[in-house]
Design an enzyme around this catalytic site. Structure first.
Site, PDB file in Angstrom:
ATOM      1  N   HIS A  26       0.822  -1.217   0.000  1.00 35.46           N
ATOM      2  CA  HIS A  26       0.000   0.000   0.000  1.00 35.46           C
ATOM      3  C   HIS A  26       0.858   1.271   0.000  1.00 35.46           C
ATOM      4  O   HIS A  26       0.581   2.235   0.705  1.00 35.46           O
ATOM      5  CB  HIS A  26      -0.976  -0.007   1.176  1.00 35.46           C
ATOM      6  CG  HIS A  26      -1.942  -1.166   1.168  1.00 35.46           C
ATOM      7  ND1 HIS A  26      -2.493  -1.671   0.022  1.00 35.46           N
ATOM      8  CD2 HIS A  26      -2.437  -1.941   2.186  1.00 35.46           C
ATOM      9  CE1 HIS A  26      -3.309  -2.682   0.334  1.00 35.46           C
ATOM     10  NE2 HIS A  26      -3.281  -2.869   1.625  1.00 35.46           N
ATOM     11  N   HIS A  86     -10.054   0.674   1.403  1.00 39.19           N
ATOM     12  CA  HIS A  86      -9.758  -0.553   2.140  1.00 39.19           C
ATOM     13  C   HIS A  86     -10.769  -0.814   3.254  1.00 39.19           C
ATOM     14  O   HIS A  86     -10.412  -1.355   4.303  1.00 39.19           O
ATOM     15  CB  HIS A  86      -8.332  -0.459   2.706  1.00 39.19           C
ATOM     16  CG  HIS A  86      -7.688  -1.765   3.005  1.00 39.19           C
ATOM     17  ND1 HIS A  86      -8.136  -2.611   4.001  1.00 39.19           N
ATOM     18  CD2 HIS A  86      -6.632  -2.388   2.442  1.00 39.19           C
ATOM     19  CE1 HIS A  86      -7.366  -3.673   4.045  1.00 39.19           C
ATOM     20  NE2 HIS A  86      -6.444  -3.569   3.105  1.00 39.19           N
ATOM     21  N   GLU A 127     -11.285  -4.924  -2.305  1.00 34.77           N
ATOM     22  CA  GLU A 127     -10.536  -3.750  -2.769  1.00 34.77           C
ATOM     23  C   GLU A 127     -10.412  -3.787  -4.286  1.00 34.77           C
ATOM     24  O   GLU A 127      -9.784  -4.683  -4.834  1.00 34.77           O
ATOM     25  CB  GLU A 127      -9.145  -3.747  -2.130  1.00 34.77           C
ATOM     26  CG  GLU A 127      -9.173  -3.848  -0.629  1.00 34.77           C
ATOM     27  CD  GLU A 127      -7.943  -4.578  -0.095  1.00 34.77           C
ATOM     28  OE1 GLU A 127      -6.816  -4.129  -0.363  1.00 34.77           O
ATOM     29  OE2 GLU A 127      -8.100  -5.608   0.570  1.00 34.77           O
TER      30      GLU A 127
HETATM   31  C1  BGC Z   1      -3.599  -7.041   1.681  1.00 39.36           C
HETATM   32  C2  BGC Z   1      -3.259  -7.865   2.901  1.00 39.36           C
HETATM   33  C3  BGC Z   1      -2.806  -6.955   4.007  1.00 39.36           C
HETATM   34  C4  BGC Z   1      -3.885  -5.941   4.273  1.00 39.36           C
HETATM   35  C5  BGC Z   1      -3.425  -4.934   5.285  1.00 39.36           C
HETATM   36  C6  BGC Z   1      -4.683  -6.093   2.043  1.00 39.36           C
HETATM   37  O1  BGC Z   1      -4.983  -5.296   0.949  1.00 39.36           O
HETATM   38  O2  BGC Z   1      -3.989  -7.845   0.603  1.00 39.36           O
HETATM   39  O3  BGC Z   1      -2.239  -8.793   2.592  1.00 39.36           O
HETATM   40  O4  BGC Z   1      -2.526  -7.677   5.175  1.00 39.36           O
HETATM   41  O5  BGC Z   1      -4.227  -5.261   3.093  1.00 39.36           O
HETATM   42  O6  BGC Z   1      -4.442  -4.587   6.075  1.00 39.36           O
END
Ligand code: BGC
Length: 339
Positions: free
Chosen positions: A103, A174, A305
């Site tokens: 991210h 998210h 997402e």
């Molecule tokens: C990812 C996960 C990650 C999470 C973090 C998701 O978008 O795919 O692997 O742990 O975000 O909160």
């Protein structure tokens, strides 16, 4: 409606904005452009808040990295080795997930103060200036995130951007949903999901796609007919072992690209997007104390997402999140609720 939502360590006041429309009520904050709450009726007219979140801005700042309700940018999900080539330049980012970028690294857009560009009783637009070199990405960019509540139970999130150099734009939201209400933690994996996608991306042990697009047929990844999230999650299947549950990208080829159903309350949510992929993440590492002191733990919420495929910058055969200098970026995802 605008109310105070906590003072950040540098003295900045964060605000919470309430919007209404289509039978829904939502709150969003200028700190990280988070979706904080989303109130949806059920079949008996009973209203619940169906997203996980925190009680004030500092909760979002000091949380354990669950990205609850977060606006993720400039790039959602992982980039292997926190580095890639864009044009003739090697881009270097800060690794924050082993050797990889998750991210966009430690200084994500969800930790920035956004300006309110426009605001009405049913819509809020946040604006962020992302300087040249931000998170390692080229160019000075402007980003706009608009939350709108529209008729017939629709939450629409629009992402707009523009940059003075070729760069990466792959923003997502998210939010973790629990259609039984965020406090009803035990019921998250009982909700049913439909994912029409025929292919998903298997990942390695670091959650980086191997490059394979695998057919869901005959696997626990098949959600083409409605299935409770928890039904197959503990199956003996390598992709589920490696990620401790669902944490994978599916292809998007139709609308809606996901439908979440809570049979108990009658609430349903249909997700539609113009992005090529959707990540199903069942909160396998969730560990936060959120709104009203609610503890959100292992698999107690589900994130859907919409995004480019994870690590697509290393897979030229997949759609690319590259936006040319001066070219406007626009993307939309809608979450349509019925009850
Ligand atoms: C990812 C996960 C990650 C999470 C973090 C998701 O978008 O795919 O692997 O742990 O975000 O909160």
């Amino acid at each position: 409606m605008k109310e105070q939502f906590g003072i950040l360590p540098d003295g900045t006041q964060a605000y919470l904005y309430t919007i209404r429309g289509g039978g829904l009520t939502a709150t969003v904050t200028d700190f990280g452009a988070h979706l904080v709450s989303l109130w949806v009726p059920d079949k008996n007219g009973h209203i619940e808040d169906v997203v996980l979140g925190f009680d004030d801005a500092n909760g979002y700042r000091t949380g354990k990295g669950g990205y609850l309700g977060a606006t993720v940018g400039r790039n959602a999900n992982r980039i292997k080795g926190a580095s890639f080539i864009l044009g003739d330049t090697r881009i270097r980012m800060s690794a924050n997930d082993g050797e990889n970028s998750l991210h966009s690294g430690p200084n994500g857009f969800h930790l920035r103060m956004w300006e309110v560009e426009r605001c009405s009783d049913h819509s809020v637009t946040f604006h962020l200036v992302s300087p040249q070199g931000d998170q390692g990405f080229p160019g000075k960019a402007h980003f706009y995130v608009t939350y709108s509540l529209e008729k017939d139970g629709v939450l629409r999130i629009c992402y707009d951007g523009i940059c003075d150099r070729d760069t990466i734009m792959n923003l997502t939201n998210h939010s973790y949903f629990n259609l039984a209400g965020h406090k009803n933690t035990a019921s998250a994996m009982k909700q049913e999901l439909i994912l029409p996608g025929r292919f998903f991306n298997p990942d390695d042990a670091e959650n980086i796609p191997t490059g394979e697009l695998r057919d869901v047929e005959g696997t626990p990844m098949d959600f083409r007919a409605p299935k409770p999230l928890g039904r197959d999650i503990n199956c003996d299947y390598e992709p589920l072992h490696l990620q401790a549950g669902y944490d994978h990208n599916w292809e998007v080829f139709c609308s809606p690209c996901a439908i979440l159903i809570d049979p108990e309350s009658g609430r349903e949510m249909a997700v539609s997007t113009d992005r090529p992929g959707i990540q199903l993440y069942t909160g396998n590492f969730l560990d936060e104390v959120g709104k009203d002191g609610t503890t959100y733990g292992f698999r107690e919420g589900v994130a859907l997402e919409t995004q480019f495929y994870p690590d697509s910058v290393h897979h030229p055969e997949w759609p690319q999140p590259i936006v040319k200098a001066g070219q406007p970026y626009h993307s939309e995802t809608t979450y349509k609720f019925s009850w």
